[in-house]
Design an enzyme around this catalytic site. Sequence first.
Site, PDB file in Angstrom:
ATOM      1  N   HIS A 150     -90.454 -11.722  38.263  1.00  0.00           N
ATOM      2  CA  HIS A 150     -89.958 -10.672  37.296  1.00  0.00           C
ATOM      3  C   HIS A 150     -89.445 -11.375  36.238  1.00  0.00           C
ATOM      4  CE1 HIS A 150     -85.670 -11.548  38.126  1.00  0.00           C
ATOM      5  NE2 HIS A 150     -86.027 -11.551  39.485  1.00  0.00           N
ATOM      6  N   ARG A 217     -79.450 -32.813  44.174  1.00  0.00           N
ATOM      7  CA  ARG A 217     -79.104 -33.965  43.445  1.00  0.00           C
ATOM      8  C   ARG A 217     -79.408 -35.277  44.235  1.00  0.00           C
ATOM      9  NH1 ARG A 217     -79.228 -31.068  39.878  1.00  0.00           N
ATOM     10  NH2 ARG A 217     -77.752 -30.568  38.083  1.00  0.00           N
ATOM     11  N   LYS A 220     -79.744 -40.767  47.510  1.00  0.00           N
ATOM     12  CA  LYS A 220     -80.311 -42.116  48.183  1.00  0.00           C
ATOM     13  C   LYS A 220     -81.523 -42.301  47.522  1.00  0.00           C
ATOM     14  CE  LYS A 220     -80.882 -44.359  52.424  1.00  0.00           C
ATOM     15  NZ  LYS A 220     -80.707 -44.408  53.865  1.00  0.00           N
TER      16      LYS A 220
END
Length: 240
Positions: A150, A217, A220
Amino acid sequence: MPCEYQNIYLIPPELAGSPADNVPEKLIGHQVKIGLNTHFSGTPRLSYTRVIDKELLDADLAEQQIDEALFAGSITIGSQCYIESGHIPAFHNLPVKLSTVQINDGPVGQIKIGDRVVLQGAAILAYQRVEIGNDVIFGPMVTIMDSSGHPLLGRGQPGEAARIRSAPVRIGNGVWIGAGATILKGVTIGEGAVIGTQAVVSEDVPPFCVVTGNPARVVKHLQSDQKVDVSAMEKMLAVF
């Protein structure tokens, strides 16, 4: 004026999650492309959807009904995939949902799934394109959307459907995606990446990285030739 949604369900939606009964044959009958030795456990929910501005219909400026022929080949599932849509597994699960979408009389979205992919209750929605590489493993109930579905402003106003925006999603080979993760529009996930449980991925993920959290985020970096610690990754992905 609100949008109108027109749907073609490739298998009656009330059967979603029920024991699989000739699923490949039914889907192929609707021009879904399915590779060899792909197994369906339980019945998935697949649909072709058209979102149309109602004022175009009222003014005869667009075709009145969804045209299934335009959706032919818009969903492709590769070889040796496993599609889990049943309620029998011990973990939480839902029917796999695959939907390709047309806006007004525009092009139809595309879902392309590679070989040896495992889907468990995933929901994949393509207004433009969602492309999944080979050997990708999904934990239960992952969501992939190449559009929010939308516009941000003017809901219920003329031209609402035409203002919907999308951007392709691409998932590289050998990616692992944890339970309940959400992949948003415009994201590319690099080869060999690992997406943690419940992660919300709104930005590109480099190859051979582990990401977690909301927003996701990098936590490793993996070596491309590094042997994955399967037991540790299973804990992160909650794949039981």
